[in-house]
Design an enzyme around this catalytic site. Structure first.
Site, PDB file in Angstrom:
ATOM      1  N   ARG A  46      42.699  35.500  36.565  1.00  0.00           N
ATOM      2  CA  ARG A  46      43.770  35.615  37.557  1.00  0.00           C
ATOM      3  C   ARG A  46      43.359  36.430  38.787  1.00  0.00           C
ATOM      4  O   ARG A  46      43.594  36.027  39.923  1.00  0.00           O
ATOM      5  CB  ARG A  46      45.001  36.289  36.933  1.00  0.00           C
ATOM      6  CG  ARG A  46      45.912  35.361  36.200  1.00  0.00           C
ATOM      7  CD  ARG A  46      46.699  36.105  35.158  1.00  0.00           C
ATOM      8  NE  ARG A  46      45.786  36.642  34.159  1.00  0.00           N
ATOM      9  CZ  ARG A  46      45.298  35.920  33.152  1.00  0.00           C
ATOM     10  NH1 ARG A  46      45.656  34.665  33.009  1.00  0.00           N
ATOM     11  NH2 ARG A  46      44.451  36.451  32.288  1.00  0.00           N
TER      12      ARG A  46
ATOM     13  N   HIS B 168      43.698  49.650  38.423  1.00  0.00           N
ATOM     14  CA  HIS B 168      43.762  48.242  38.847  1.00  0.00           C
ATOM     15  C   HIS B 168      44.963  48.151  39.797  1.00  0.00           C
ATOM     16  O   HIS B 168      46.001  47.588  39.457  1.00  0.00           O
ATOM     17  CB  HIS B 168      43.942  47.356  37.611  1.00  0.00           C
ATOM     18  CG  HIS B 168      43.767  45.893  37.857  1.00  0.00           C
ATOM     19  ND1 HIS B 168      43.465  45.366  39.090  1.00  0.00           N
ATOM     20  CD2 HIS B 168      43.857  44.842  37.016  1.00  0.00           C
ATOM     21  CE1 HIS B 168      43.379  44.054  38.981  1.00  0.00           C
ATOM     22  NE2 HIS B 168      43.611  43.710  37.741  1.00  0.00           N
TER      23      HIS B 168
ATOM     24  N   LYS C 248      18.227  43.194  37.520  1.00  0.00           N
ATOM     25  CA  LYS C 248      16.914  43.788  37.801  1.00  0.00           C
ATOM     26  C   LYS C 248      17.014  45.307  37.921  1.00  0.00           C
ATOM     27  O   LYS C 248      16.048  45.965  38.268  1.00  0.00           O
ATOM     28  CB  LYS C 248      16.347  43.205  39.101  1.00  0.00           C
ATOM     29  CG  LYS C 248      16.137  41.696  39.045  1.00  0.00           C
ATOM     30  CD  LYS C 248      15.763  41.151  40.420  1.00  0.00           C
ATOM     31  CE  LYS C 248      15.805  39.634  40.408  1.00  0.00           C
ATOM     32  NZ  LYS C 248      15.845  39.075  41.767  1.00  0.00           N
TER      33      LYS C 248
END
Lengths: 308, 152
Positions: A57, A135, A86
């Site tokens: 989402r 968030h 890397k």
């Protein structure tokens, strides 16, 4: 209110007035998000989406938000094909992406990564989830969904149910809601209750708080039920998980005596916390909630890019 | 009666007194005093004190430490006092005062914090409360546990 070049790292960085301004701006974005109107406000702008962890989402809605406003996106949904493998540091990746884009969205497994990225970027950084940390765009779209359904955030009785200990969305949302003064009820098994510091913080903000472990004791008076998944990956062993797994399952039988205008929210994905039969009731808001990620993220992209 | 000194006075340098008992070695660590320099460093631990029951003392000869650096020891020794000595006279006294932001001397107590990974940043913590002392990581926002144990 000027948000140009501002980083969106934590919901704690915003005042109540700023949150309301963002929600108002998101409201204006809804017809464009639905495709009913066209808008090219971000034409020529590039959004970099750096997703070091899986997302459905959040990533889709950021990309959709950018494209609905005429902008374009670059980025990755899986770091395995990038210099991360890397051994490149996040700081170096950000310095490079800074030169390739106008705004950066970052999801990363380490807490604090968005704040670090913001230090190394001259372009605004938007946190799309940093480990078990913040968030903020999810919190804003949750607030938007409550306001959209109820007309206002204050005065509602909001029940949080499920994994309140580990779920990052419920912590951020509880903090944000405490700015508005609804009543908060925390329903969870003893081992998954809301952390003490969250309860102390919201209580200190004069928010009325009740806790319990039976959803039946709270649901009939609720205006909003916010459901979260009990996350198997958080438990040290299977036996501990099985003690609390499937403990809360919302089915139509549980909804017989609830308020007519009760809304049920869930940040998704769900497992079995909400039965599919509930989707057809007027109480189900979780798919609308997921859609709301688009207008809220459109508003944020416009604001941090300083485009009116 | 002749006064007996457990730690003899110094001619020139810095004396850090009233360090919380048992914290002198941590103070040296915070100040990056490793004993490899030329200064004579004297450490006295568990010295009886009038103000508190016991205290530690650190004396660094021929070196005046920077007050800003010294303020960082307030993390573990909030009552410490610092005297700058010239020709055996105290020329300046300084009471440690914890800055609003502490950098570089701790690691975040959250093992999943980005500042604990191989990134080119120094750890930073915001002082959210002074008594009792609470710190919040600038990066991950977590309240810090075991501050003493996380001194680098």
């Amino acid at each position: 209110m000027n948000f140009k070049s501002r980083n969106i790292v934590s919901i704690w960085d915003f005042t109540k007035d700023e949150v309301e301004f963002i929600l108002d701006s998101a409201e204006e974005m809804v017809p464009i998000a639905r495709g009913e109107e066209t808008n090219t406000a971000l034409s020529g702008k590039i959004l970099a989406t750096l997703f070091y962890e899986p997302s459905t989402r959040t990533r889709f809605s950021f990309e959709s938000a950018m494209k609905r406003l005429g902008g374009s996106t670059v980025g990755f949904a899986d770091p395995s094909g990038t210099s991360f493998k890397k051994g490149e540091t996040l700081a170096d990746t950000i310095k490079m992406v800074d030169a390739y884009s106008d705004v950066i969205v970052l999801r990363h497994p380490q807490e604090g990564s968005a704040r670090l990225a913001a230090e190394f970027s001259s372009k605004p950084v938007i946190n799309a989830g940093d480990g078990a940390g913040q968030h903020p765009t999810q919190t804003l779209l949750d607030l938007f969904t409550i306001r959209q359904a109820k007309g206002k955030i204050e005065g509602n009785k909001i029940v949080f149910v499920g994994d309140l200990k580990y779920g990052r969305t419920v912590h951020s949302l509880a903090y944000a809601l405490s700015m508005f003064g609804p009543e908060l009820n925390f329903v969870a098994p003893e081992t998954l209750q809301m952390p003490k510091e969250v309860v102390e913080h919201v209580t200190a903000c004069d928010t009325k708080v009740c806790s319990g472990n039976k959803l039946e004791d709270f649901i009939n008076d609720a205006d909003v039920v916010y459901v979260t998944r009990i996350q198997k990956e958080r438990f040290p062993d299977e036996a501990e998980y099985q003690k609390v797994a499937h403990i809360y399952q919302i089915k139509n039988t549980l909804l017989q005596n609830v308020k007519d205008d009760l809304i049920i929210m869930h940040p998704l994905p769900r497992v079995d916390e909400i039965a599919p039969e509930v989707d057809k009731t007027p109480h189900a808001r979780y798919f609308e909630q997921a859609f709301n990620g688009i207008p809220v993220r459109m508003a944020l992209l416009k604001l941090v890019l300083g485009v009116s | 009666m002749k006064k007996e000194f457990k730690v003899t006075p110094i001619q020139n340098g810095t004396v850090i007194d009233h360090i919380t008992e048992g914290m002198a070695l941590k103070v040296l660590k915070i100040l990056h005093i490793t004993g490899t320099g030329k200064s004579i460093v004297s450490v006295a631990m568990n010295v009886p004190s009038e103000k508190c029951e016991m205290k530690d003392i650190v004396k660094v000869e021929d070196r005046e430490l920077e007050p800003r650096e010294l303020d960082k020891i307030a993390l573990i020794a909030p009552n410490a006092t610092v005297s700058f000595i010239r020709d055996m006279e105290i020329v300046k006294k300084h009471r440690v005062n914890l800055p609003d932001m502490v950098d570089g001397i701790l690691r975040c107590s959250n093992p999943n914090c980005i500042s604990n990974k191989s990134e080119p940043v120094e750890y930073k913590a915001v002082v959210t409360n002074r008594d009792p002392l609470t710190l919040k990581c600038y990066y991950c926002d977590r309240e810090q546990e075991d501050v003493v144990g996380n001194i680098i």
